[in-house]
Design an enzyme around this catalytic site. Sequence first.
Site, PDB file in Angstrom:
ATOM      1  CB  ALA A   1      43.942   5.958  -1.189  1.00 32.74           C
TER       2      ALA A   1
ATOM      3  N   GLY B   1      48.332   8.864   1.011  1.00 33.75           N
ATOM      4  CA  GLY B   1      47.721   9.094   2.317  1.00 33.75           C
ATOM      5  C   GLY B   1      47.992   7.978   3.304  1.00 33.75           C
ATOM      6  CG  ASP B   2      48.618   3.087   3.633  1.00 38.93           C
ATOM      7  OD1 ASP B   2      47.951   2.768   4.633  1.00 38.93           O
ATOM      8  OD2 ASP B   2      49.617   2.453   3.248  1.00 38.93           O
ATOM      9  CB  ALA B   3      52.971   6.542   2.729  1.00 36.21           C
TER      10      ALA B   3
ATOM     11  CB  SER C   1      51.676   4.253   7.905  1.00 32.42           C
ATOM     12  OG  SER C   1      52.430   3.263   8.545  1.00 32.42           O
TER      13      SER C   1
END
EC number: 3.1.26.-
Length: 142
Positions: free
Chosen positions: A29, A32-34, A37
């Site tokens: 995660a 994945g967030d990076a 974004s």
Amino acid sequence: MEKSMMGFLENTELLTKEGVLSLSPLVLAFIGDAVYSLYIRTKIVAQKNQPVNFLHKETVKYVKAKAQAESVKRIYDLLSEEEKDIVRRGRNMKSNTTPKGVEVQAYRYATGFEALLGYLYLAGEFERLKNILELSVQVIEE
């Protein structure tokens, strides 16, 4: 712009599939967030050359936990069993972070979504990653 971003992502050094599966869902995660974004910011900047404050407000519409949770729920039936398992693992993982301004359930679904993106990215499954990113944007824009 979007095509060049995906090309950039494809040129990074990645882990083996077994190595990726051994990672904590929270690590997936985190990555994945990076990825999400960067994808969303690139997409918005390519569409609109605007002041940073405007770009930030537009980005938040896509990256907030509630939008990610809705997105993963709507595309869930399109996921493979392996992808569903990654989402479940991410969703069920206990985090030391307390969600701010969002229900815990939405936060957990968003974590599952980000874990899926991190998994696809680190496993080198770029076509599938691109497909999931595009589907997510479509869901949010509806």
